[in-house]
Enzyme design. Structure first.
Site: not given
Length: 348
Positions: A240-241
């Protein structure tokens, strides 16, 4: 491709026992060997096949003793497994040694392409892309604006690299992987709907990283999502980010890591591990498959298991206790009966 036993022995610094001019043109398991095939024997479990195989050439250890006649040419080396691995690497390099620019493909006039590229058909290379030397971009890839690729990068068919992402030297990304897709950012509104939060960061993949097929690495909301040097990601991994993976991290298939989590160096995550966001995982941590990590791990070099993850030894002990619960329940019921009888006798 065809090589003689003599050629192979020269490459491996080995010695030939049998016909040095016998030719091979493919690789095979020793139990499946046939005429023209090259195999190896390293595990004693497979030694019986040495005397029955139809492989033309078999690589064996110098220490291998023969207990019966063989019908194949042997190449003796110090380490048969290592030698065969080296041949596999050379074979793969030759097989994947493509060059040139196939058509139809699109390369923007502002893109800078290094020396000796391979760009497969139906590839799209957008504006201001910078690509190093000896890159291999297989058919159907998409490289967006301002992406930078180092030297010796390989993108297998269907890889998508979104804008502004940076990929270092000697990186391999397998088919269907997506680098730089939007992080999962949405702001709740008073009426129950969600507004998208723009993801304006990028992904930075450092040198000697390998990314498996259909893995996704999300771009940062701001700043960068980092995959540090030497990391190895299996197929179907979700990063994820703003995650940061430490150097030489290894992650098995179907693992997911939520946003802004930081992993130290040499972390190992088994298959289907889930990691929550905004935590840190210490250097050298090992997490067993299907575990769930829900809090910071601060002790270096420790093994974890379970969901939520606890120390590996504690998890094993817990599993033993759980397996004995039916027996324990039976014993508790028997003890309750005994106590009831004692109470009756005492009251009497």
């Amino acid at each position: 491709m065809q090589f003689t036993a003599k050629d192979i022995a020269f490459m491996l610094n080995g010695t030939v026992e049998g016909d040095p001019l016998v030719a091979v043109n493919h690789l095979a398991k020793i139990e499946e060997g046939n005429t023209g095939s090259l195999s190896f024997l390293a595990n004693p479990k497979y030694e019986p096949y040495l005397y029955t195989t139809n492989a033309s050439v078999v690589i064996v250890n110098n220490s291998q003793e023969l207990t019966a006649p063989v019908n194949t040419t042997l190449i003796r080396v110090e380490n048969a497994y290592g030698a065969f691995s080296l041949l596999l690497e050379k074979y793969n390099t030759i097989k994947l040694n493509k060059s040139g620019i196939e058509q139809p493909s699109f390369i923007h006039s502002s893109a800078k392409i290094g020396e000796e590229p391979y760009i497969g058909a139906f590839t799209y290379i957008s504006q201001d892309v910078v690509m190093g030397d000896n890159c291999k971009i297989y058919p159907g890839c998409y490289i967006a604006d301002n992406v930078k690729l180092g030297n010796n990068v390989t993108l297998f068919p269907g890889v998508k690299v979104y804008f502004d992402c940076i990929i270092g030297n000697d990186v391999v990304i397998h088919s269907g992987a997506i680098i730089g897709s939007d992080g999962f950012g949405f702001a709740p509104n008073a009426n129950g709907t969600y507004s998208k939060v723009a993801q304006i960061g990028n992904v930075v993949i450092e040198d000697n990283v390998e990314v498996g097929a259909n893995t996704t690495i999300d771009r940062a909301t701001m700043g960068s999502t980092y995959i540090r040097k030497g990391a190895k990601l299996d197929n179907l991994v979700q990063i994820a980010h703003n995650v940061e993976l430490g150097q030489n991290t290894v992650i098995a298939a179907q693992t997911g890591i939520a946003g802004s989590t930081k992993l130290g160096e040499n972390v190992m995550l088994g298959g289907q591990v889930g990691v929550v966001g905004h935590i840190t995982i210490a250097k050298g941590t090992q997490v067993q498959a299907q575990s769930g990590v829900s809090r910071n791990i601060t002790e270096e070099g420790k093994k974890w298991a379970g969901s939520p993850a606890i120390g590996y030894t504690a998890d094993m002990r817990s599993n033993v206790v759980v397996s004995r619960l039916p027996e324990l329940e039976k014993r508790v019921n028997e003890l309750e009966k005994i106590i009831t009888e004692l109470r009756k006798n005492s009251d009497g």
